[in-house]
Design a protein around this motif. Structure first.
Motif, PDB file in Angstrom:
ATOM      1  N   TYR A 107      -6.272 -15.980   1.160  1.00  0.00           N
ATOM      2  CA  TYR A 107      -6.483 -15.380   2.469  1.00  0.00           C
ATOM      3  C   TYR A 107      -7.830 -15.773   3.060  1.00  0.00           C
ATOM      4  O   TYR A 107      -7.956 -15.968   4.273  1.00  0.00           O
ATOM      5  CB  TYR A 107      -6.362 -13.849   2.385  1.00  0.00           C
ATOM      6  N   ALA A 121       3.658 -14.149  -5.400  1.00  0.00           N
ATOM      7  CA  ALA A 121       2.788 -13.858  -6.546  1.00  0.00           C
ATOM      8  C   ALA A 121       3.409 -12.788  -7.441  1.00  0.00           C
ATOM      9  O   ALA A 121       3.269 -12.833  -8.673  1.00  0.00           O
ATOM     10  CB  ALA A 121       1.416 -13.405  -6.053  1.00  0.00           C
ATOM     11  N   THR A 175       4.943  -1.411  -2.941  1.00  0.00           N
ATOM     12  CA  THR A 175       4.002  -2.075  -2.042  1.00  0.00           C
ATOM     13  C   THR A 175       4.366  -1.818  -0.586  1.00  0.00           C
ATOM     14  O   THR A 175       3.488  -1.602   0.255  1.00  0.00           O
ATOM     15  CB  THR A 175       3.996  -3.596  -2.304  1.00  0.00           C
ATOM     16  N   GLY A 212      -1.601  -6.410  -1.362  1.00  0.00           N
ATOM     17  CA  GLY A 212      -0.958  -7.424  -2.199  1.00  0.00           C
ATOM     18  C   GLY A 212      -1.398  -7.336  -3.635  1.00  0.00           C
ATOM     19  O   GLY A 212      -0.590  -7.455  -4.570  1.00  0.00           O
ATOM     20  N   SER A 213      -2.685  -7.096  -3.858  1.00  0.00           N
ATOM     21  CA  SER A 213      -3.218  -6.994  -5.220  1.00  0.00           C
ATOM     22  C   SER A 213      -2.693  -5.753  -5.935  1.00  0.00           C
ATOM     23  O   SER A 213      -2.376  -5.793  -7.128  1.00  0.00           O
ATOM     24  CB  SER A 213      -4.748  -6.959  -5.171  1.00  0.00           C
ATOM     25  N   LEU A 232       0.702  -6.453  -7.176  1.00  0.00           N
ATOM     26  CA  LEU A 232       0.708  -7.259  -8.395  1.00  0.00           C
ATOM     27  C   LEU A 232       0.403  -6.404  -9.619  1.00  0.00           C
ATOM     28  O   LEU A 232       1.005  -6.575 -10.679  1.00  0.00           O
ATOM     29  CB  LEU A 232      -0.327  -8.383  -8.286  1.00  0.00           C
ATOM     30  N   ARG A 261      -4.284  -6.712   3.810  1.00  0.00           N
ATOM     31  CA  ARG A 261      -3.314  -7.667   3.261  1.00  0.00           C
ATOM     32  C   ARG A 261      -3.670  -8.027   1.815  1.00  0.00           C
ATOM     33  O   ARG A 261      -2.802  -8.053   0.934  1.00  0.00           O
ATOM     34  CB  ARG A 261      -3.295  -8.923   4.124  1.00  0.00           C
ATOM     35  N   THR A 262      -4.952  -8.290   1.563  1.00  0.00           N
ATOM     36  CA  THR A 262      -5.395  -8.692   0.227  1.00  0.00           C
ATOM     37  C   THR A 262      -5.266  -7.557  -0.774  1.00  0.00           C
ATOM     38  O   THR A 262      -4.737  -7.733  -1.878  1.00  0.00           O
ATOM     39  CB  THR A 262      -6.856  -9.170   0.274  1.00  0.00           C
ATOM     40  N   SER A 318       2.850 -11.411  -0.415  1.00  0.00           N
ATOM     41  CA  SER A 318       2.558 -11.055  -1.811  1.00  0.00           C
ATOM     42  C   SER A 318       3.770 -11.189  -2.728  1.00  0.00           C
ATOM     43  O   SER A 318       3.639 -11.115  -3.953  1.00  0.00           O
ATOM     44  CB  SER A 318       2.037  -9.619  -1.882  1.00  0.00           C
ATOM     45  N   SER A 319       4.961 -11.394  -2.149  1.00  0.00           N
ATOM     46  CA  SER A 319       6.182 -11.427  -2.962  1.00  0.00           C
ATOM     47  C   SER A 319       6.208 -12.604  -3.922  1.00  0.00           C
ATOM     48  O   SER A 319       6.691 -12.483  -5.058  1.00  0.00           O
ATOM     49  CB  SER A 319       7.415 -11.462  -2.056  1.00  0.00           C
ATOM     50  N   THR A 350      -5.170 -11.817  -8.786  1.00  0.00           N
ATOM     51  CA  THR A 350      -5.791 -11.046  -7.712  1.00  0.00           C
ATOM     52  C   THR A 350      -6.821 -11.888  -6.981  1.00  0.00           C
ATOM     53  O   THR A 350      -6.897 -11.894  -5.748  1.00  0.00           O
ATOM     54  CB  THR A 350      -6.457  -9.777  -8.283  1.00  0.00           C
ATOM     55  N   LEU A 404      -5.174 -14.418  -4.655  1.00  0.00           N
ATOM     56  CA  LEU A 404      -4.824 -13.881  -3.339  1.00  0.00           C
ATOM     57  C   LEU A 404      -6.036 -13.845  -2.417  1.00  0.00           C
ATOM     58  O   LEU A 404      -5.960 -14.216  -1.249  1.00  0.00           O
ATOM     59  CB  LEU A 404      -4.254 -12.468  -3.480  1.00  0.00           C
TER      60      LEU A 404
END
Length: 373
Positions: free
Chosen positions: A311, A261, A212, A348-349, A352, A344-345, A258-259, A304, A307
């Motif tokens: 946000y 999650a 990531t 982060g997804s 995951l 960011r979203t 994101s860490s 997902t 997140l």
């Protein structure tokens, strides 16, 4: 005292120690001016003669009479000014009976100036925290105490290691990786224990976060973001921290965001694999990996969206403003602040999605039975 109760008691002692270290290692006096002290006070009189109101906002200043309720000035009456800028997100409009935090400037042990800083909200926040702790322990019991320990450790590491090192201008990406490496170990091994389940979740989390981080750097460079979209980023720079790499600090905020999650998904997959292994000891590595993949798919399906909602909730008023102004989709999607949040979203997804299969593979290899055995 049985073993489980004794372990819970030890974890509880650690929780108290870390909480006390966190609270009492913070000096309440100003770091910028040693002659300025922050005190708690109660408002006894309010003078609004220098305030001009316009609807719900106000400009000018309130003159407050307050009585100090802590520090060496306890019981002393002090005149305090409260500046109003007409900004509802910053201003506090005080009334008689309010408890506030006041910054007093001292010279030769005498107060020569005093300003209202904030409404004192600490007691109510503490009550909410205690409710959280009680419910956590009632439901999760010994695991709840371990989770509380990891929660306090996380606060301590972020406030005492990550933030100071970022402000000192050290490499944000390196500091962030060290922070998440330590926190992942603390959180996952505290809850799961130093066993195959904990190791699987830890390795899966770290692997996913590394990938990531690389994606964040690549995509961020293409989007031309400067890192100034985060709240108070500009304020930090103009407070004298001109040499900070705000772009990398923005990248760090994405990875840290994101860490949590990622750890959740890694622990979910690892725990599921261990449960399957417990119920079916003869299960092979291939079968266990496949089961881990299936569990990971279900978890990702909701995480997902979680997140996205998290946000979106942070920028709900901005989304409302777009509706009011009937902004075009093209304009919205290309705005710097929106592009940053989309990045960011999505990053982060992606993280995951990567964490789940990696954890399943690691857990399957560590826990499953080899076919040739």
């Amino acid at each position: 005292m049985n073993k489980k109760l004794r372990v819970s008691f030890i974890y509880g002692i650690f929780c108290v120690i870390i909480f006390m270290l966190f609270v009492y290692s913070n000096d309440t006096s100003s770091k910028y001016n040693k002659d300025v002290k922050e005190i708690k006070a109660k408002v006894t009189k309010v003078d609004d003669s220098n305030v001009v109101k316009a609807g719900v906002s106000a400009i000018g200043f309130q003159e407050l009479e307050v009585v100090a309720i802590n520090s060496e000035y306890k019981g002393k009456s002090i005149t305090v000014q409260n500046q109003l800028l007409g900004k509802l997100d910053y201003d506090n409009y005080y009334k008689v009976g309010d408890k506030i935090i006041a910054a007093v400037k001292v010279e030769d042990n005498k107060i020569i100036d005093a300003k209202a800083v904030e409404l004192y909200r600490q007691n109510y926040l503490l009550i909410i925290f205690l409710v959280f702790v009680i419910l956590l322990i009632i439901y999760a019991r010994s695991i709840g105490i371990k989770a509380l320990l990891s929660f306090l450790c996380t606060l301590f590491v972020l406030w005492k290691f990550l933030i100071p090192n970022l402000l000192q201008g050290r490499n944000p990406l390196l500091i962030a990786f060290v922070t998440l490496f330590v926190l992942s170990g603390i959180i996952l091994f505290t809850v799961a224990g130093l066993n195959k389940k904990g190791i699987s979740a830890f390795l899966g989390t770290i692997s996913g976060l590394l990938i990531t981080l690389v994606l964040t750097i690549i995509v961020g460079d293409k989007l031309g973001l400067m890192g100034m979209t985060s709240p108070y980023a500009e304020t930090i720079v103009f407070s004298g921290y001109f040499d900070l790499n705000m772009l990398y600090i923005f990248y760090v905020s994405i990875i840290i965001g994101s860490s949590g999650a990622a750890m959740d998904i890694a622990m979910d997959v690892s725990s599921a694999c261990q449960e399957i292994k417990t119920k079916k000891e003869e299960i092979t590595q291939k079968e266990l990996i496949k089961s881990g993949f299936n569990v990971g798919r279900d978890v990702i399906g909701t995480m997902t969206t979680t997140l996205l909602l998290a946000y979106s909730g942070g920028y709900l008023t901005l989304l409302m403003l777009f509706q009011i102004r009937d902004s075009s989709f093209t304009r919205i999607i290309n705005m710097k602040i929106i592009a940053a949040e989309i990045m960011r979203t999505l990053i982060g997804s992606i993280g995951l999605i990567i964490v789940a299969p990696i954890t399943a593979i690691i857990a399957g290899v560590l826990m499953g039975k080899k076919i040739y055995q």
